[in-house]
Design a protein around this motif. Structure first.
Motif, PDB file in Angstrom:
ATOM      1  N   HIS A   2       0.824  -1.210   0.000  1.00 31.22           N
ATOM      2  CA  HIS A   2       0.000   0.000   0.000  1.00 31.22           C
ATOM      3  C   HIS A   2       0.859   1.262   0.000  1.00 31.22           C
ATOM      4  O   HIS A   2       0.520   2.248  -0.660  1.00 31.22           O
ATOM      5  N   ALA A   3       1.962   1.241   0.730  1.00 30.02           N
ATOM      6  CA  ALA A   3       2.810   2.439   0.830  1.00 30.02           C
ATOM      7  C   ALA A   3       3.404   2.793  -0.532  1.00 30.02           C
ATOM      8  O   ALA A   3       3.410   3.966  -0.929  1.00 30.02           O
ATOM      9  N   ALA A   4       3.897   1.809  -1.252  1.00 32.14           N
ATOM     10  CA  ALA A   4       4.474   2.066  -2.576  1.00 32.14           C
ATOM     11  C   ALA A   4       3.392   2.518  -3.555  1.00 32.14           C
ATOM     12  O   ALA A   4       3.608   3.441  -4.355  1.00 32.14           O
ATOM     13  N   THR A   5       2.226   1.899  -3.485  1.00 31.61           N
ATOM     14  CA  THR A   5       1.119   2.294  -4.353  1.00 31.61           C
ATOM     15  C   THR A   5       0.702   3.724  -4.036  1.00 31.61           C
ATOM     16  O   THR A   5       0.519   4.547  -4.945  1.00 31.61           O
ATOM     17  N   ALA A   7       2.503   6.122  -2.699  1.00 26.61           N
ATOM     18  CA  ALA A   7       3.548   7.063  -3.131  1.00 26.61           C
ATOM     19  C   ALA A   7       3.479   7.296  -4.638  1.00 26.61           C
ATOM     20  O   ALA A   7       3.557   8.440  -5.106  1.00 26.61           O
ATOM     21  N   ALA A   8       3.328   6.236  -5.408  1.00 27.57           N
ATOM     22  CA  ALA A   8       3.272   6.372  -6.865  1.00 27.57           C
ATOM     23  C   ALA A   8       2.002   7.092  -7.299  1.00 27.57           C
ATOM     24  O   ALA A   8       2.039   7.959  -8.189  1.00 27.57           O
ATOM     25  N   VAL A   9       0.881   6.764  -6.684  1.00 28.94           N
ATOM     26  CA  VAL A   9      -0.387   7.407  -7.026  1.00 28.94           C
ATOM     27  C   VAL A   9      -0.339   8.889  -6.668  1.00 28.94           C
ATOM     28  O   VAL A   9      -0.742   9.747  -7.461  1.00 28.94           O
ATOM     29  N   PHE A  10       0.187   9.209  -5.484  1.00 30.49           N
ATOM     30  CA  PHE A  10       0.263  10.612  -5.085  1.00 30.49           C
ATOM     31  C   PHE A  10       1.154  11.399  -6.044  1.00 30.49           C
ATOM     32  O   PHE A  10       0.790  12.502  -6.459  1.00 30.49           O
ATOM     33  N   ALA A  11       2.298  10.857  -6.392  1.00 36.94           N
ATOM     34  CA  ALA A  11       3.199  11.558  -7.318  1.00 36.94           C
ATOM     35  C   ALA A  11       2.506  11.805  -8.656  1.00 36.94           C
ATOM     36  O   ALA A  11       2.591  12.908  -9.217  1.00 36.94           O
ATOM     37  N   ALA A  12       1.811  10.803  -9.164  1.00 39.07           N
ATOM     38  CA  ALA A  12       1.119  10.949 -10.443  1.00 39.07           C
ATOM     39  C   ALA A  12       0.003  11.987 -10.339  1.00 39.07           C
ATOM     40  O   ALA A  12      -0.153  12.837 -11.231  1.00 39.07           O
ATOM     41  N   LEU A  13      -0.774  11.948  -9.261  1.00 41.81           N
ATOM     42  CA  LEU A  13      -1.853  12.915  -9.086  1.00 41.81           C
ATOM     43  C   LEU A  13      -1.316  14.328  -8.926  1.00 41.81           C
ATOM     44  O   LEU A  13      -1.896  15.285  -9.445  1.00 41.81           O
ATOM     45  N   VAL A 148      -5.561  12.696   0.212  1.00 43.08           N
ATOM     46  CA  VAL A 148      -6.699  11.841   0.574  1.00 43.08           C
ATOM     47  C   VAL A 148      -7.085  10.960  -0.604  1.00 43.08           C
ATOM     48  O   VAL A 148      -7.348   9.758  -0.443  1.00 43.08           O
ATOM     49  N   ALA A 149      -7.128  11.536  -1.805  1.00 49.08           N
ATOM     50  CA  ALA A 149      -7.468  10.745  -2.989  1.00 49.08           C
ATOM     51  C   ALA A 149      -6.467   9.612  -3.202  1.00 49.08           C
ATOM     52  O   ALA A 149      -6.860   8.480  -3.519  1.00 49.08           O
ATOM     53  N   ALA A 150      -5.197   9.894  -3.029  1.00 52.82           N
ATOM     54  CA  ALA A 150      -4.164   8.856  -3.187  1.00 52.82           C
ATOM     55  C   ALA A 150      -4.342   7.751  -2.149  1.00 52.82           C
ATOM     56  O   ALA A 150      -4.175   6.563  -2.468  1.00 52.82           O
ATOM     57  N   LEU A 151      -4.679   8.131  -0.926  1.00 49.85           N
ATOM     58  CA  LEU A 151      -4.929   7.122   0.114  1.00 49.85           C
ATOM     59  C   LEU A 151      -6.124   6.237  -0.259  1.00 49.85           C
ATOM     60  O   LEU A 151      -6.071   5.011  -0.107  1.00 49.85           O
ATOM     61  N   ILE A 152      -7.183   6.859  -0.754  1.00 56.14           N
ATOM     62  CA  ILE A 152      -8.362   6.094  -1.158  1.00 56.14           C
ATOM     63  C   ILE A 152      -8.016   5.166  -2.317  1.00 56.14           C
ATOM     64  O   ILE A 152      -8.335   3.962  -2.288  1.00 56.14           O
ATOM     65  N   ILE A 153      -7.368   5.695  -3.324  1.00 55.01           N
ATOM     66  CA  ILE A 153      -7.036   4.883  -4.507  1.00 55.01           C
ATOM     67  C   ILE A 153      -6.117   3.728  -4.143  1.00 55.01           C
ATOM     68  O   ILE A 153      -6.264   2.609  -4.644  1.00 55.01           O
ATOM     69  N   ALA A 154      -5.187   3.966  -3.250  1.00 58.42           N
ATOM     70  CA  ALA A 154      -4.214   2.929  -2.878  1.00 58.42           C
ATOM     71  C   ALA A 154      -4.796   1.860  -1.953  1.00 58.42           C
ATOM     72  O   ALA A 154      -4.266   0.747  -1.892  1.00 58.42           O
ATOM     73  N   THR A 155      -5.880   2.172  -1.258  1.00 54.74           N
ATOM     74  CA  THR A 155      -6.357   1.232  -0.235  1.00 54.74           C
ATOM     75  C   THR A 155      -7.754   0.668  -0.467  1.00 54.74           C
ATOM     76  O   THR A 155      -8.160  -0.270   0.231  1.00 54.74           O
ATOM     77  N   VAL A 156      -8.502   1.208  -1.422  1.00 55.57           N
ATOM     78  CA  VAL A 156      -9.872   0.709  -1.648  1.00 55.57           C
ATOM     79  C   VAL A 156      -9.875  -0.327  -2.754  1.00 55.57           C
ATOM     80  O   VAL A 156      -9.239  -0.171  -3.761  1.00 55.57           O
TER      81      VAL A 156
END
Length: 156
Positions: A2-5, A7-13, A148-156
């Protein structure tokens, strides 16, 4: 994982947000999105639609190339929440009201002619500059919701 996902999602967003807010948004959308009534609402809606598509266009190749485990539900929930909060803040009066309620009204007006310390040229006319307090508060508001969006995308 989840942490790597995350980080990558947040950077992209974060990158997509910058591109969507500054390159994809039209001058007309930027000028009109804070106007009252349907003119402002529709301009803001067009801006947020382009911004959300930009985020999806940047995020999908990142997710595919890095083999990130993201779900359609997580993408819809995260990008949907981000779109709603972005639309709300970009109506301008809403973020200005939040700035007043939180004691940030003076900072919100920084860099504008209404601020007592606004920048001026040697002749006393308003000086060109990059950014205002309103812009800084706008961007930091969006950054919180990107997180928050990155957290949701990475964990849902």
């Amino acid at each position: 994982m989840h942490a790597a996902t995350f980080a990558a999602v947040f950077a992209a967003l974060y990158v997509a947000h910058s591109v969507g807010d500054h390159w994809v948004q039209s001058s007309c959308q930027a000028a009109d999105k804070g106007r009252p009534g349907w003119t402002g609402r529709l301009a803001d809606t067009r801006h947020v639609a382009g911004l959300t598509v930009t985020k999806l266009v940047v995020l999908l190749p990142v997710a595919l190339l890095l083999d990130l485990r993201v779900t359609v539900t997580g993408l819809l929930a995260g990008l949907g929440m981000d779109a709603v909060t972005h639309w709300w803040a970009d109506r301008r009066s809403t973020l200005a009201r939040l700035a007043r309620v939180t004691g940030k009204a003076e900072f919100y007006s920084l860099g504008t002619p209404s601020h007592p310390a606004h920048p001026v040229t040697a002749t006393g006319t308003p000086a060109a500059h990059l950014g205002t307090g309103a812009y800084a508060l706008d961007q930091s508001f969006h950054h919180v919701w990107l997180l928050v969006a990155a957290l949701i995308i990475a964990t849902v």
